[in-house]
Design an enzyme around this catalytic site. Sequence first.
Site, mmCIF file in Angstrom:
data_model
loop_
_atom_site.group_PDB
_atom_site.id
_atom_site.type_symbol
_atom_site.label_atom_id
_atom_site.label_comp_id
_atom_site.label_asym_id
_atom_site.label_seq_id
_atom_site.Cartn_x
_atom_site.Cartn_y
_atom_site.Cartn_z
ATOM 1 N N LYS A 136 -83.135 -17.803 -26.462
ATOM 2 C CA LYS A 136 -84.236 -17.648 -25.496
ATOM 3 C C LYS A 136 -85.244 -18.766 -25.790
ATOM 4 C CE LYS A 136 -87.935 -16.421 -24.173
ATOM 5 N NZ LYS A 136 -88.862 -17.411 -23.566
ATOM 6 N N GLU A 178 -90.726 -18.164 -38.436
ATOM 7 C CA GLU A 178 -91.358 -19.464 -38.726
ATOM 8 C C GLU A 178 -92.560 -19.567 -37.806
ATOM 9 O OE1 GLU A 178 -90.415 -21.379 -41.101
ATOM 10 O OE2 GLU A 178 -88.349 -20.774 -41.519
ATOM 11 N N GLU A 211 -105.660 -22.117 -35.955
ATOM 12 C CA GLU A 211 -104.656 -23.080 -35.506
ATOM 13 C C GLU A 211 -104.971 -23.540 -34.082
ATOM 14 O OE1 GLU A 211 -100.626 -21.980 -34.357
ATOM 15 O OE2 GLU A 211 -99.844 -23.628 -35.559
HETATM 16 P P1 NDP Z 1 -95.137 -18.534 -28.748
HETATM 17 O O1 NDP Z 1 -95.265 -17.624 -29.904
HETATM 18 O O2 NDP Z 1 -96.057 -18.349 -27.604
HETATM 19 O O3 NDP Z 1 -93.661 -18.467 -28.136
HETATM 20 C C1 NDP Z 1 -92.502 -18.722 -28.903
HETATM 21 C C2 NDP Z 1 -91.311 -18.110 -28.191
HETATM 22 O O4 NDP Z 1 -91.411 -16.691 -28.227
HETATM 23 C C3 NDP Z 1 -91.215 -18.477 -26.719
HETATM 24 O O5 NDP Z 1 -89.858 -18.612 -26.364
HETATM 25 C C4 NDP Z 1 -91.846 -17.281 -26.053
HETATM 26 O O6 NDP Z 1 -91.476 -17.125 -24.717
HETATM 27 C C5 NDP Z 1 -91.273 -16.159 -26.908
HETATM 28 N N1 NDP Z 1 -92.000 -14.890 -26.871
HETATM 29 C C6 NDP Z 1 -93.278 -14.644 -26.493
HETATM 30 N N2 NDP Z 1 -93.560 -13.320 -26.610
HETATM 31 C C7 NDP Z 1 -92.433 -12.720 -27.063
HETATM 32 C C8 NDP Z 1 -92.097 -11.373 -27.397
HETATM 33 N N3 NDP Z 1 -92.960 -10.358 -27.286
HETATM 34 N N4 NDP Z 1 -90.842 -11.122 -27.831
HETATM 35 C C9 NDP Z 1 -89.939 -12.111 -27.975
HETATM 36 N N5 NDP Z 1 -90.204 -13.411 -27.665
HETATM 37 C C10 NDP Z 1 -91.448 -13.706 -27.233
HETATM 38 O O7 NDP Z 1 -95.254 -20.002 -29.351
HETATM 39 P P2 NDP Z 1 -95.355 -21.367 -28.562
HETATM 40 O O8 NDP Z 1 -94.133 -21.528 -27.711
HETATM 41 O O9 NDP Z 1 -96.696 -21.474 -27.938
HETATM 42 O O10 NDP Z 1 -95.224 -22.429 -29.772
HETATM 43 C C11 NDP Z 1 -96.295 -22.847 -30.531
HETATM 44 C C12 NDP Z 1 -96.376 -22.099 -31.847
HETATM 45 O O11 NDP Z 1 -95.153 -22.240 -32.560
HETATM 46 C C13 NDP Z 1 -97.451 -22.639 -32.771
HETATM 47 O O12 NDP Z 1 -98.172 -21.571 -33.327
HETATM 48 C C14 NDP Z 1 -96.670 -23.359 -33.849
HETATM 49 O O13 NDP Z 1 -97.324 -23.424 -35.083
HETATM 50 C C15 NDP Z 1 -95.431 -22.535 -33.922
HETATM 51 N N6 NDP Z 1 -94.339 -23.301 -34.516
HETATM 52 C C16 NDP Z 1 -93.938 -22.996 -35.785
HETATM 53 C C17 NDP Z 1 -92.951 -23.742 -36.406
HETATM 54 C C18 NDP Z 1 -92.490 -23.417 -37.792
HETATM 55 O O14 NDP Z 1 -91.415 -23.864 -38.162
HETATM 56 N N7 NDP Z 1 -93.231 -22.667 -38.573
HETATM 57 C C19 NDP Z 1 -92.322 -24.883 -35.720
HETATM 58 C C20 NDP Z 1 -92.786 -25.090 -34.381
HETATM 59 C C21 NDP Z 1 -93.775 -24.331 -33.816
HETATM 60 P P3 NDP Z 1 -92.354 -17.808 -23.529
HETATM 61 O O15 NDP Z 1 -93.278 -18.798 -24.145
HETATM 62 O O16 NDP Z 1 -91.337 -18.436 -22.681
HETATM 63 O O17 NDP Z 1 -93.090 -16.710 -22.849
#
Ligand code: NDP
Length: 487
Positions: A179, A254, A390
């Site tokens: 996803k 992560e 962040e």
């Molecule tokens: P999000 O947490 O908003 O989304 C991540 C994924 O989770 C997306 O595919 C999103 O879908 C999905 N998602 C959202 N809500 C749910 C839920 N309730 N259940 C299951 N899946 C869900 O993160 P971002 O996409 O905004 O990415 C940025 C963040 O990712 C930053 O905080 C960054 O630090 C972190 N990050 C961490 C990394 C690491 O290795 N530690 C590496 C890269 C990024 P959708 O957005 O399509 O609604």
Amino acid sequence: MKVGCDQLIDILNHIGGKEVQGIDENWILNYAPSTGKVISRIPKSSYQDVENAVKAAKNASEGWAKLSKDERADWLDKIADCLESRFDEIASLESLDTGKPIRISRAVDATRSVTNFRFYAQQIRELKIEHFRMENATNHVIKRPVGVGALITPWNLPLYLLSWKVAPAIGMGNTVICKPSELTPMTANLLMQVIKDAGLPDGVVNLIHGTGIEAGSPLVSHPDVRFVSFTGGTETGSVVGRDAAASFKKISLELGGKNATIVLDDCDIDRHIDSIVRASFLNQGQVCLCGSRILIQEAIYEIFKTKFVDSVNRLKIGDPSDENTDLGSLISPQHLEKVTSYVNLAIEEGGTILTGGISPEIGAEFEGGNWITPTVVDGLSPDSRCSTEEIFGPLVTLHPFKNDEDAIRISNGTRYGLAGSIWTNDSSRGENIAKQMDTGMVWINTWLHRDLRVPFGGVKDSGLGREGGKWSLGFYSEATNICIMDE
Ligand code: NDP
């Protein structure tokens, strides 16, 4: 509707080897972040689509798990070959879909996506059964597949992070449902085409598009999903962790970071300044590992500040397809609004904007995009919201510190603990500081220098578990001990 391509591309779900529309036939439009133009649309999947994808993964499970590890490693290599043959396409699509410079999407995204498959092919070939001899018996620890898994990824490094999960997950004999972020579906779709072209058995890798709430959440909660690998924000990670825990799924999280870049008074500034700027602003600061707080020892604060701002001002922001561009656009209007709100907050909190924080002038073609110049803020308390929350964008704060203990205290003063970097001429001094930082990873005189064998992950609110090398192989498998008594 403005359309960015000649034709609006329909990106579909991939379930059991077939491209299918979402059952509800609803769509989500996908925009190019640099122009604001529509480039594709994806299914707004819901519970029933998830149900079908899980069923397909379950059906493929038995046959796939029966293959030997060498056979599965061969499949990973085959996928790597097919991805490599579409290297330029991956780089262009990723640049279009994320707004990042083509140079970066080639060097970082396209390269690592291929490497991830090759690396795990090798790791899986080299995987050995562990044996523990007792006086009168021998233990054999075998690693078995976990079953069906959910792989959920963010928008900043779409294929890089998806391939980092898919390769070890299927390599260890699991079947998966991916996803990706609804904001960046393009290269996940390309991966599915590659997997189809490579001839991987249907249903081993499935993909559903849609929102986190409507597609991600039912996937995480599905009773037949036995593990969840999630990369994304800390707040989402907390919800995902809670949902997965209800049915005791294996979980890897992560999450976010607020990483410190520590510049000691013995640092060779001229030698390292470009690397420190890169650590601050790579991918417009939208890398979880970016150093968004720069802690500088008092004696060199002013000289560092001048050189840093000069270097930031030389960064070229603009057309992502231009080979000379250093910084592209942010991912979405909502994210631009968030970053801009932190620029305003920095001023409210008493900070001084040394450079950036404004919309760049880069031509009419990019008027509808999500643009902001790289921003450097001075004069904020290390406890301020801007310095502890962040932001995940091109905004860094500068803070002076007195001595090593002070640097460690400031560095550890947030809820996050993902990564950090230290810049010094004395690596043993750097190592001593590194050992006291509450983070999963620290680089000394380098940043994002990755050996894929080492553990990757954070402490505190930056995550749970480690991925990379044998840590991924451990997560994507169940260890079973077989103890055989001597005859
Ligand atoms: P999000 O947490 O908003 O989304 C991540 C994924 O989770 C997306 O595919 C999103 O879908 C999905 N998602 C959202 N809500 C749910 C839920 N309730 N259940 C299951 N899946 C869900 O993160 P971002 O996409 O905004 O990415 C940025 C963040 O990712 C930053 O905080 C960054 O630090 C972190 N990050 C961490 C990394 C690491 O290795 N530690 C590496 C890269 C990024 P959708 O957005 O399509 O609604």
